[in-house]
Enzyme design. Structure first.
Site, PDB file in Angstrom:
ATOM      1  N   ASP A  94      22.798  60.070  26.095  1.00  0.00           N
ATOM      2  CA  ASP A  94      23.566  58.810  26.464  1.00  0.00           C
ATOM      3  C   ASP A  94      24.612  59.194  27.537  1.00  0.00           C
ATOM      4  O   ASP A  94      25.200  60.265  27.632  1.00  0.00           O
ATOM      5  CB  ASP A  94      23.977  57.630  25.625  1.00  0.00           C
ATOM      6  N   GLU A 152      25.061  58.661  21.411  1.00  0.00           N
ATOM      7  CA  GLU A 152      26.172  59.307  20.601  1.00  0.00           C
ATOM      8  C   GLU A 152      27.652  58.881  20.830  1.00  0.00           C
ATOM      9  O   GLU A 152      28.404  59.075  20.041  1.00  0.00           O
ATOM     10  CB  GLU A 152      25.953  60.821  21.157  1.00  0.00           C
ATOM     11  N   GLU A 153      27.676  58.284  22.174  1.00  0.00           N
ATOM     12  CA  GLU A 153      29.047  57.936  22.500  1.00  0.00           C
ATOM     13  C   GLU A 153      29.322  56.897  21.612  1.00  0.00           C
ATOM     14  O   GLU A 153      30.561  56.100  21.891  1.00  0.00           O
ATOM     15  CB  GLU A 153      29.235  57.741  23.956  1.00  0.00           C
ATOM     16  N   ARG A 192      31.132  78.477  14.879  1.00  0.00           N
ATOM     17  CA  ARG A 192      32.167  78.268  13.764  1.00  0.00           C
ATOM     18  C   ARG A 192      31.550  77.824  12.503  1.00  0.00           C
ATOM     19  O   ARG A 192      30.793  76.616  12.457  1.00  0.00           O
ATOM     20  CB  ARG A 192      33.239  77.486  14.157  1.00  0.00           C
ATOM     21  N   HIS A 379      34.613  63.572  29.933  1.00  0.00           N
ATOM     22  CA  HIS A 379      35.012  62.179  30.055  1.00  0.00           C
ATOM     23  C   HIS A 379      35.858  61.802  31.272  1.00  0.00           C
ATOM     24  O   HIS A 379      36.217  60.682  31.189  1.00  0.00           O
ATOM     25  CB  HIS A 379      35.545  61.463  28.681  1.00  0.00           C
TER      26      HIS A 379
END
Ligand code: NI
Length: 406
Positions: A94, A152-153, A192, A379
């Site tokens: 998205d 996802e956003e 990580r 963004h």
């Protein structure tokens, strides 16, 4: 994969790197196609159609319409193995409600919508990984599921995809995913174990006081004064209730109240977000915020409504799968310094829901190149990334498949 001035001789004595590098023009073309037609969460119809058209052309079995606009592609390995495993690769699809400010030939064709986070690149990487694997089925055992995930956003497509069964039939044994990352330079990979990204929780506090004349406060309950005390008190949660070894954020992002200079506001609305890594804190913040708001409102004669949403849990990487990704990443960047463990961020990701269900690793693929002005933050209306990172993404995925499934 490399800093622009670094040597580019392939180190791996196998065919993967040259084969993947040969896909670079297709990767860039497809990324730019997706970039030009950005779509918001659960509206990724053109994106899904473009992905499905390629999968059909390449005769890769796939399911469309999973959780509205999601797609799952399956590539079966032909190698024999003692135990056949299924690895999932996840890519989000998205875009964001941002007006693109870049002046590039592949600029967004849609007003007010932009791929400003790199998900267009994620789609291209996952799609070309599917293509590569479909062309090299003899090189791996088991099954690879490529999950193209919407929204996802927000409001989040991972959970509905899981509920639609993407982690079953066959059962997914492990999952990996990446984010192109302008917080890391091109040529580095952020890997990580444990907590990588924060839980995301959202709150709205609606305070009801009693309005009146600005010169006669004794007849009122000033919602602005009540709200101000709440904003100040919320700062003490992280400062005084959280173990300093843990990281957390409580941010008040909006404070709306009042209509005129000489009128005492009868209502105030605060909104904000909470972030933390430690899953043990999952129930803490909502309860603590409610207690603080209740106490202040009671002491001032105001009432309130707290609306609290636990959007995403923290992204927690599995140590074993992370070791696998780290080994692959170290091979690819050729120097241990290129693999960056200090890459935690308080940003959130609904990849977290997949990682709650199956062991996996989400990692960051460095994509910033300041020399080419490709280093704006995610963004941002001028966000863009160095497209040479795309092939590195495919190479990591392919090598993870061969390492995990064989
Ligand atoms: Ni993103």
């Amino acid at each position: 994969m490399f800093a622009t001035n670094a040597p580019t001789q392939p180190i791996a004595p196998d065919k993967i790197r040259p084969s993947v590098q040969a896909l670079q023009p297709l990767l860039i073309a497809f990324r730019r196609q997706i970039h030009q037609q950005p779509e918001l969460g659960f509206q990724e119809h053109l994106t899904a159609a473009a992905i499905a058209a390629k999968l059909t052309e390449w005769q890769i079995p796939h399911q469309i319409g999973v959780a509205h606009t999601g797609i799952v592609a399956m590539i079966q390995g032909r190698k024999t193995s003692f135990r056949l495993k299924t690895l999932a690769i996840r890519a989000d699809m998205d875009a964001l409600p941002i007006q693109e400010a870049n002046d590039v030939p592949y600029k967004s064709q849609r007003d007010g919508v932009m791929h400003a986070c790199g998900h267009d690149g994620h789609v291209a990487i996952a799609l070309m990984t599917a293509y590569y694997l479909s062309q090299h089925q003899n090189d791996f055992a088991g099954m690879v599921k490529i999950i193209f995930q919407p929204a996802e956003e927000g409001p989040g497509g991972a959970k509905p995809m899981i509920e639609a069964g993407v982690l079953t039939n066959p059962d997914v044994n492990a999952i990996i995913g990446l984010h192109l990352w302008n917080n890391l330079p091109l040529g580095t990979i952020g890997v990580r174990s444990g907590a990588l990204m924060a839980a995301v929780e959202l709150f709205t506090i609606a305070i009801q006081g009693k309005g009146g004349h600005g010169a006669m406060p004794h007849q009122t309950v000033d919602a602005i004064v009540v709200g101000s005390q709440i904003v100040t008190a919320l700062q003490a949660i992280v400062a005084r209730n959280i173990n300093p070894i843990d990281s957390a954020v409580v941010t008040v992002g909006e404070f709306h109240a009042g209509t005129a200079k000489n009128v005492i506001a009868d209502t105030a609305t605060l909104t904000g977000t909470v972030r933390y890594f430690n899953p043990d804190l999952a129930d803490f913040f909502q309860h603590r915020i409610d207690t603080i708001v209740a106490g202040i409102c009671a002491s001032q004669g105001a009432t309130y409504q707290l609306n609290y949403v636990k959007l995403y849990p923290p992204v927690i990487n599995d140590p074993k799968i992370t070791d696998l990704v780290k080994a692959v990443a170290t091979d690819i960047v050729e120097t241990p310094l290129g693999v960056v463990p200090a890459c935690q961020t308080m940003g959130g990701e609904d990849m977290a829901f997949f990682l709650e269900r199956v062991p996996g690793c989400y990692f960051f693929l460095g994509a910033a190149n300041p020399d080419l002005s490709l280093a704006y933050p995610h963004h941002h209306p001028r966000f863009d990334f160095d497209e040479t990172a795309l092939a590195t993404g495919v190479e990591i995925f392919v090598r993870c498949v061969e390492k995990y499934c064989n």
